[in-house]
Write an enzyme that holds these catalytic residues in place. Structure first.
Site, PDB file in Angstrom:
ATOM      1  N   SER A 151       0.835  -1.195   0.000  1.00  0.00           N
ATOM      2  CA  SER A 151       0.000   0.000   0.000  1.00  0.00           C
ATOM      3  C   SER A 151       0.868   1.242   0.000  1.00  0.00           C
ATOM      4  O   SER A 151       2.033   1.219   0.424  1.00  0.00           O
ATOM      5  CB  SER A 151      -0.902   0.016   1.237  1.00  0.00           C
ATOM      6  OG  SER A 151      -1.569   1.250   1.368  1.00  0.00           O
TER       7      SER A 151
ATOM      8  N   TYR B  74      -3.242  -0.762   9.452  1.00  0.00           N
ATOM      9  CA  TYR B  74      -3.081  -0.973   8.012  1.00  0.00           C
ATOM     10  C   TYR B  74      -1.625  -0.718   7.599  1.00  0.00           C
ATOM     11  O   TYR B  74      -1.017  -1.519   6.880  1.00  0.00           O
ATOM     12  CB  TYR B  74      -4.025  -0.041   7.265  1.00  0.00           C
ATOM     13  CG  TYR B  74      -4.156  -0.336   5.792  1.00  0.00           C
ATOM     14  CD1 TYR B  74      -4.883  -1.440   5.354  1.00  0.00           C
ATOM     15  CD2 TYR B  74      -3.566   0.482   4.840  1.00  0.00           C
ATOM     16  CE1 TYR B  74      -5.008  -1.716   4.006  1.00  0.00           C
ATOM     17  CE2 TYR B  74      -3.691   0.217   3.487  1.00  0.00           C
ATOM     18  CZ  TYR B  74      -4.410  -0.883   3.077  1.00  0.00           C
ATOM     19  OH  TYR B  74      -4.536  -1.164   1.740  1.00  0.00           O
TER      20      TYR B  74
END
Length: 258
Positions: free
Chosen positions: A141, A154
């Site tokens: 990400s 995350y």
């Protein structure tokens, strides 16, 4: 076709990006194996991508991943591509606001992103080593390079997979196995729209204003789609990237340059 007669395994092959990945790899000629934690989820994906093999597996459980690898070899005889896309849903919470339940959810997210990716590589990569070829693509990400408030679960999970990829690229390269990352930014869809609407409501402005403001920060002036991300994975999975390992392709519309 880019993956003609190759066998590709996709973990985290539930709704959204995982399903899009399975579909595109199949369209490019691969025999696809889809894995997700719940049987109903993975069976829905298999039903939407004809010819795929569904294997329920929790990537944080050693026995599940060992069984996944064994099933692929028993049924299809080889494995050429592994795409690690498993990650649980993430909720926004600042660290100092976390309850005991939030802390457990944080640990589960990091285990899936880091340890789950490790386990899939540990049990599937040996078959690639034996055949002296293979491509592993880990979905990381934009957040694995830059942390944001409320997204530490995350960011930490994706950063673990990111640096693990570098280590594995060095370890597996002598055996002809490549390990790379695709790092999406925001991906167009309901989840992103809901978040933007929440921000719009909090600021008392229209949704369109939030969208325009965010898109203006992207060099390409558009939000990437699941298809955009999947095509970057396809490139790294294919022989077009045969001299590429230890690399990361950013798919964020130019929101973050690295």
């Amino acid at each position: 076709m880019l993956l003609d007669d190759k066998v590709a395994v996709v973990t985290g092959a539930g709704p959204g990006l995982g399903r899009t990945l399975a579909r595109l790899l199949s369209e490019e000629g691969a025999r696809v194996v889809v894995a997700a934690r719940t049987a109903a989820t993975v069976e829905r994906t298999a039903a939407e991508v004809p010819g795929t093999l569904a294997v329920p597996a929790d990537v944080t459980r050693i026995e599940d991943v060992r069984r996944l690898a064994g099933t692929v070899i028993d049924r299809l005889g080889r494995v050429d591509v592994l795409v690690n896309a498993a990650f649980p849903g993430s909720h926004r919470r600042n660290v100092l606001d976390m309850s005991d339940g939030d802390l457990e959810a944080w640990r589960a997210a990091v285990e899936t992103g880091g340890y789950g990716t490790l386990l899939a590589c540990r049990f599937i990569a040996p078959h690639m080593v034996a055949q002296r070829s293979g491509s592993i693509v880990n979905l990381t990400s934009m957040s694995s390079r830059k942390g944001y408030a409320g997204r530490s679960d995350y960011a930490a999970g994706k950063a673990a997979a990111h640096l693990l990829s570098h280590c594995l690229a060095d370890e597996l390269g002598p055996y002809g196995v490549r390990v790379n990352c695709v790092a999406p930014g925001w991906i167009a869809g309901d989840v992103l729209d809901d978040w933007m609407r929440t921000r719009a409501a909090a600021e008392g402005v229209p949704f369109e204003e939030i969208l325009a403001r965010d898109v203006s920060a992207m060099a390409l002036r558009r939000v990437a789609t699941e298809e955009d991300v999947a095509r970057a994975v396809l490139y790294l999975a294919s022989d077009h990237a045969r001299a590429v390992t230890g690399a990361t392709i950013d798919v964020n519309g130019g929101q973050l340059f690295t």
